[in-house]
Design an enzyme around this catalytic site. Structure first.
Site, PDB file in Angstrom:
ATOM      1  N   SER A 207       0.998  -1.276   0.108  1.00 13.69           N
ATOM      2  CA  SER A 207       0.081   0.030  -0.004  1.00 13.69           C
ATOM      3  C   SER A 207       0.832   1.148  -0.040  1.00 13.69           C
ATOM      4  O   SER A 207       1.876   1.135  -0.389  1.00 13.69           O
ATOM      5  CB  SER A 207      -0.966  -0.067   1.237  1.00 13.69           C
ATOM      6  OG  SER A 207      -1.913   1.166   1.108  1.00 13.69           O
ATOM      7  N   ASN A 208       0.444   2.484   0.314  1.00 17.43           N
ATOM      8  CA  ASN A 208       1.078   3.614   0.552  1.00 17.43           C
ATOM      9  C   ASN A 208       0.689   4.364   1.783  1.00 17.43           C
ATOM     10  O   ASN A 208      -0.449   4.092   2.467  1.00 17.43           O
ATOM     11  CB  ASN A 208       1.157   4.217  -0.709  1.00 17.43           C
ATOM     12  CG  ASN A 208      -0.101   4.485  -1.291  1.00 17.43           C
ATOM     13  OD1 ASN A 208      -1.018   5.534  -0.549  1.00 17.43           O
ATOM     14  ND2 ASN A 208      -0.757   4.148  -2.385  1.00 17.43           N
ATOM     15  N   ALA A 209       1.173   5.714   1.834  1.00 19.20           N
ATOM     16  CA  ALA A 209       1.088   6.243   2.951  1.00 19.20           C
ATOM     17  C   ALA A 209      -0.222   7.444   3.013  1.00 19.20           C
ATOM     18  O   ALA A 209      -0.225   8.279   3.761  1.00 19.20           O
ATOM     19  CB  ALA A 209       2.224   6.988   3.359  1.00 19.20           C
TER      20      ALA A 209
END
Ligand code: PMT
Length: 408
Positions: A207-209
């Site tokens: 995923s990412n932030a």
């Protein structure tokens, strides 16, 4: 320097305790706030609390009984940037709507020339009660901005619609307001928000932030223009605005599916989500043992949602993409605009301190089909969103009235 001057009106309801947090948020963000509370409100939260947090005495009466000092309600109503009443009770609303004026708050509200936001709070039956609905509509027709009550547990012990909007919702809505926002009444806005997750097995994912903050600020700003907003949200801990339609998704393919499901039901599409470019085909339904983890992970590419939406858009629909770049965001944005055939690209820089993921601030560049470049300097995402929406709204209205613009 003050971020703005605000009158916070407080009426007598249990939700008054939540306005203490609203006051704190406003003061922390640099607003100078004058609290005007009704006598009933002061039964719920005392004057010392308001004075301590705002740094100035709370006002309640038209004149001070002891000193005879008269409070100039016209000055209070007009020498500020905006007024917010939270909570607004049925009683004060009724008096205001029919022009009765027996306290300072009502005098200020009836003299206001600045934007006025109100957050009604009452029991669900009262909230649904015909005359109260009519009063709300009457105030709305006079230009008052209603922040609808939320659903949930009420002080009465019942559950329903009537809870005052949460302080951070009210704060975001106020900060996403600016002069000159175009009217987009009933325009349908579809926004993708947050990250996506691509699972490798039952517990591991890529995923990412992204927190969804930028997208939620856009939603608030569009709501301030009167638009109807549908958010398609990836997993995030932040709570989206409760007066938007929400569809929760996990993966990029679910996000694409959700967008396709409402094809033809939007006028403006904004791809603000940080969508994973790839996924793992055939993820394990169980947690893989460490010794069974493959040395190399096969990947497949996800659909490009914003590019797909652009292929489906009619002449009158507007498609806005984002670009998160490490270098030269305006140049990359121009490239994405042409490559994906978008109407506008909002570029931000992942390398820049204070911009991009997670934070409450951003610095963006807007690149449109006329070839114009607009820079919005580093500031809160709420304020950035208001300026993006002003720009988007103007392009949309131009497009609506004049047909599509030419790529320059
Ligand atoms: O959520 P926050 O914490 O507030 O952070 C905000 C943000 C950094 C996520 C936001 O400002 C932002 O830049 N969003 C887009 C991030 C991104 O994925 O950029 P990109 O350059 O990889 O993608 C370009 C555009 O294509 C974006 O509109 C993206 O939504 C879209 N895209 C990308 C891949 C894909 N498979 N489908 C898409 O629709």
């Amino acid at each position: 320097m003050s971020a703005g001057r605000v009158v916070l009106g407080v009426c007598g309801g249990i939700a008054a305790y939540k306005s203490v947090y609203l006051l704190r948020l406003l003061v922390q963000q640099g607003y100078s706030v004058q609290v005007i509370a009704t006598q009933e409100a002061l039964r719920f939260v005392g004057p010392v609390t308001w004075a301590a947090l705002s740094g100035r005495p709370v006002l309640s009466e038209l004149y001070d009984q002891k000193t005879g000092k008269w409070h100039n309600h016209v000055h209070l109503a007009q020498d500020v940037d905006l007024i917010v009443v939270a909570p607004l009770t049925a009683h004060t609303m009724a008096k205001w709507a029919c022009g009765l004026c027996d306290n300072l708050l009502l005098a200020v509200l009836q003299s206001a020339r600045v934007p006025v936001f109100v957050a009604p709070a009452m029991d669900s039956d009262m909230y649904a009660f015909g005359p109260n609905r009519e009063n709300m509509q009457k105030l709305e027709s006079l230009g008052v901005r209603i922040l609808p009550a939320d659903y949930g547990p009420l002080a009465s012990g019942e559950t329903g619609q009537g809870r005052m909007a949460e302080p951070d919702f009210i704060f975001d809505r106020l900060e996403c307001f600016m002069d000159g926002l175009p009217s987009l009444r009933d325009v349908r806005v579809l926004i993708t928000a947050g990250p996506t997750r691509e699972y490798l097995d039952a517990v591991r994912f890529v995923s990412n932030a992204s927190t969804g903050k930028m997208a939620f600020s856009l939603a608030h700003a569009f709501r301030n223009c009167g638009a109807r907003v549908h958010l398609i949200c990836g997993p995030t801990a932040l709570r989206p605005p409760h007066d938007c339609q929400i569809t929760w998704v996990t993966t990029a393919r679910e996000m694409e599916e959700a967008c396709k499901n409402v094809q033809g039901e939007w006028d403006i599409f904004v791809g603000a989500a940080a969508v994973s470019d790839f996924y793992f085909p055939n993820p394990s339904e169980r947690k893989l043992k460490k010794e069974h983890l493959p040395a190399a992970l096969p990947i497949a590419f996800n659909p490009d949602i914003v590019a797909y939406m652009a292929t489906q858009a009619s002449e009158k629909q507007l498609v806005v993409g984002f670009a998160l770049e490490s270098e030269n965001p305006p140049k990359q944005a121009r490239h994405k605009l042409i490559q994906k055939n978008l109407d506008l690209v909002v570029a931000n820089c992942v390398q820049e301190e204070g911009a991009g993921f997670g934070l409450h601030t951003n610095h963006v560049w807007l690149v449109d089909r006329r070839g114009s470049l607009t820079e919005i300097p580093l500031q809160s995402k709420n304020k950035v969103a208001a300026q993006i929406v002003k720009h988007v709204g103007e392009i949309y209205l131009r497009k609506l009235h004049a047909g599509s613009e030419n790529l320059s």
